[in-house]
Write an enzyme that holds these catalytic residues in place. Structure first.
Site, PDB file in Angstrom:
ATOM      1  N   THR A   1       0.851  -1.183   0.000  1.00 29.69           N
ATOM      2  CA  THR A   1       0.000   0.000   0.000  1.00 29.69           C
ATOM      3  C   THR A   1       0.890   1.238   0.000  1.00 29.69           C
ATOM      4  O   THR A   1       1.892   1.283   0.732  1.00 29.69           O
ATOM      5  CB  THR A   1      -1.038  -0.008   1.145  1.00 29.69           C
ATOM      6  N   GLU A   2       0.551   2.210  -0.863  1.00 25.82           N
ATOM      7  CA  GLU A   2       1.443   3.344  -1.140  1.00 25.82           C
ATOM      8  C   GLU A   2       1.853   4.109   0.117  1.00 25.82           C
ATOM      9  O   GLU A   2       2.909   4.723   0.165  1.00 25.82           O
ATOM     10  CB  GLU A   2       0.772   4.364  -2.079  1.00 25.82           C
ATOM     11  N   ASN A   3       0.964   4.119   1.109  1.00 27.83           N
ATOM     12  CA  ASN A   3       1.255   4.921   2.293  1.00 27.83           C
ATOM     13  C   ASN A   3       2.202   4.222   3.260  1.00 27.83           C
ATOM     14  O   ASN A   3       2.321   4.646   4.406  1.00 27.83           O
ATOM     15  CB  ASN A   3      -0.040   5.328   3.002  1.00 27.83           C
TER      16      ASN A   3
END
Lengths: 214, 236
Positions: A48-50
């Site tokens: 997940t990008e975060n």
């Protein structure tokens, strides 16, 4: 006329094409359903990008950790072996070609592999791009899951995108409610039809030339 | 003895002037330094340029800072979300400027500033409207666009554990942009949930080394944006 694949069946069909051991990034919407259909004997690691590898399913409300979210800002869990990292490392994984598969929803996808999924270009719209442009340029394989047409019946598979591009020539395979479609040097190519769906129906609902299954 | 601890939140943000560029850590609600942002609202600096991935939610934290008329420009990747009302309203009224930056480019521009690299090339945005007007160049047959570093005068950061030297650790995905912003701001102001003595954080586990941190305030029980919104709260 047939109804083709459901949202769940589209996600399950996409999951079949993700190899064991892949690092996978899933977009918001139908792509999120892929996690529920990992084929027996395969393991995917979700990015997940975060800032996490090893994202797990949503927690029960009582177990929510307010500091553990996904890129869609939904609460998630971490699987054993998960890792946290900052945003520059996270996008190094993306841009640096370390993520194997990204499954995205879309507004339009063109027969040359162009994808438009971030803006309608309407003058009063507030533009918001998030990580979409980084993902389509960096991830090795870009898959799209989408209904074959819009709610009003307009083709989403088109010759050229009319909406602003997220990235040019990046999509390799499309999973719709009617068919699995590859983007090839010769344009769209049906590789599989949903049960009960004819090629003629797919062709009539596609806004570009499309080749029948080989 | 080096001691970067401040005993008062207002003191820690007192010298942020009108017109400053301020990085605010956090991704959506996770990692948002709500107490520091609310102190900046109380302090009243105006005409700020704020750098964050989003534009805040509800009427608390970053959204409240924007709603209080203190922000003239936002630099972010995703300015709207289901709970974001303040920025969209001001933007449509033409009262706030937006610089839209793809998320990975935003992170790398911030990192580059901290690393002393004035610009870099990235494939992100090539072939899109967001590449218009940008310098581009080919490397090994592929086109890349040049992106400049992104600096700030101040960074407002939330962490989990800090020591008086400024060594920091974070909690899970609340880390996000914060370690990068600590590096890129001239003055980095941190709120920490827990304060420990130097040496209590295993040097192998330090995420942000203290050299990137200037001021720390202890906020032992920080409020969370989602909780405030669920309670229907607003600030001030």
């Amino acid at each position: 006329m047939s109804t083709g694949w459901s949202r769940e069946e589209m996600a399950a069909r996409a999951a079949l094409d993700i190899p064991d051991g892949s690092y996978v990034n899933l977009g918001i919407g139908i792509p999120e359903l892929v996690t529920r259909f990992v084929p027996e004997g395969r393991e995917f690691i979700y990015h997940t990008e975060n800032g996490m590898l090893g994202m797990g399913p949503p927690p029960a409300d009582a177990d929510r950790d307010l500091d553990l979210m996904n890129a869609g800002k939904k609460y998630v869990t971490a699987v054993p072996g998960a890792a946290y990292f900052h945003h520059a490392d996270s996008f190094s994984m993306i841009r640096g070609g370390h993520i194997d598969v990204c499954v995205l929803g879309t507004m339009q996808v063109a027969s040359n592999g162009d994808i438009a999924n971030w803006s309608t270009g309407a003058p009063d719209a507030i533009p918001a791009v998030g990580g979409a442009m980084d993902l389509v340029q960096g991830v090795k394989h870009i898959y799209v899951i989408t209904q074959h047409t819009t709610r009003t019946g307009e083709p989403k598979l088109v010759e050229r995108c009319s909406y602003p591009l997220t990235g040019p020539g990046v999509v390799s395979r499309i999973f719709t409610d009617l068919a699995v479609v590859d983007v090839t040097d010769n344009g769209f190519q049906v590789v599989e039809l949903a049960p009960g769906v004819t090629f003629a129906e797919v062709e009539s609902k596609t806004g570009a030339p499309i080749l029948p299954p080989a | 003895m080096i001691n970067k601890m401040y005993s008062s939140i207002p003191d820690a943000v007192a010298d942020i002037p009108d017109g400053a560029t301020v990085m605010v850590g956090g991704f959506g609600a996770s990692g948002s330094p709500i107490e520091l942002i609310h102190a900046l609202i109380d302090q009243g600096a105006r005409n700020l340029t704020v750098i964050n991935n989003n534009t805040g939610n509800g009427d608390v934290g970053l959204a409240a800072l924007i709603g209080n008329g203190q922000v003239s420009k936002m630099i972010c990747s995703f300015p709207r979300s289901s709970q974001s009302r303040v920025f969209p309203r001001l933007y449509k009224e033409g009262r706030i400027e937006l610089e839209l930056v793809p998320q990975g480019t935003l992170a790398e521009r911030i990192r580059a500033a901290g690393a002393g690299i004035p610009a870099f090339y990235t494939p992100t945005t090539v072939g899109t409207v967001l590449a218009e007007g940008k310098e581009s160049r080919e490397f090994e047959g592929r086109t890349y666009v040049m992106e400049p570093w992104l600096k700030a005068d101040f960074a407002l950061i939330k962490c989990e554990v800090a020591d008086p030297l400024g060594n920091l650790t974070y909690n899970k995905t609340a880390r996000n942009f914060s370690p990068l912003m600590c590096m890129a701001a001239a003055t980095t102001i941190v709120q920490t949930k827990k304060r420990v003595a130097a040496g209590e954080i295993d040097p192998e586990h330090v995420i942000t080394p203290g050299i990137f941190v200037n001021r720390i305030v202890e906020v032992p029980d920080p409020v969370h944006e989602d909780t405030l919104i669920a309670e229907g709260r607003s600030y001030p």
